[in-house]
Design a protein around this motif. Structure first.
Motif: not given
Length: 176
Positions: A72, A76, A79-80, A87, A90-91, A95
């Protein structure tokens, strides 16, 4: 702490070298905090910039090793730091990794909820982006895996033993 220095004084929160709150307690393979001084699993470094293919490969290695909490953190980072248009992907994958983490910890409700939420977002992302196999990932298979695991976890009910995260890990790429 993998290069992060944290300070702690009695009654104060752990802080990193920049003064941000950062829990310095060691963690187990599922990311649960252990007592200070205990032997824990090495944490994933935060804020690492990876190419997307490396993100997928590193996350898969962690999932296969039964360390979805750590996978995760890899998702993350993507994602960031990734492009805005990716994004959501990746988020959603983060999850799913957290859903697997909660399921392995025995949290039936939280695990199933996050697996379903992540599955919906992966599916929506693939449809909206027109990319059923971004970076070689089989989003249809990942979506099906997450929904099936959510049903299995919920079907076992509150008396269920935690699942084995490594045995239940998804295959992000079916061609690898």
């Amino acid at each position: 702490m993998d290069g992060r220095s944290a300070s702690r004084t009695a009654g104060a929160r752990d802080r990193d070298s920049e003064g941000r709150a950062r829990n310095a307690r060691p963690r187990d393979g599922l990311g649960r905090p252990l007592p200070y001084g205990a032997d824990g699993v090495a944490r994933q470094p935060e804020g690492v910039l990876r190419i997307p293919e490396r993100t997928v490969a590193e996350a898969q290695e962690l999932l296969d090793a039964g360390r979805p909490f750590h996978a995760h953190e890899v998702f993350e980072d993507a994602w960031k730091a990734g492009p805005e248009e990716e994004r959501g992907l990746w988020r959603a994958l983060a999850q799913l990794a957290v859903g697997l983490t909660h399921s392995a910890r025995g949290n039936v409700t939280g695990g199933a909820r996050l697996l379903r939420r992540g599955a919906g977002a992966v599916e929506e992302w693939a449809v909206a982006a027109g990319e059923p196999r971004p970076y070689g990932m089989d989003t249809a298979a990942v979506t099906a895996w997450a929904r099936a695991l959510a049903s299995r976890v919920e079907g076992a009910g509150g008396d269920a033993a935690p699942i084995d995260a490594a045995a239940c890990a998804p295959r992000l790429r079916t061609d690898a």
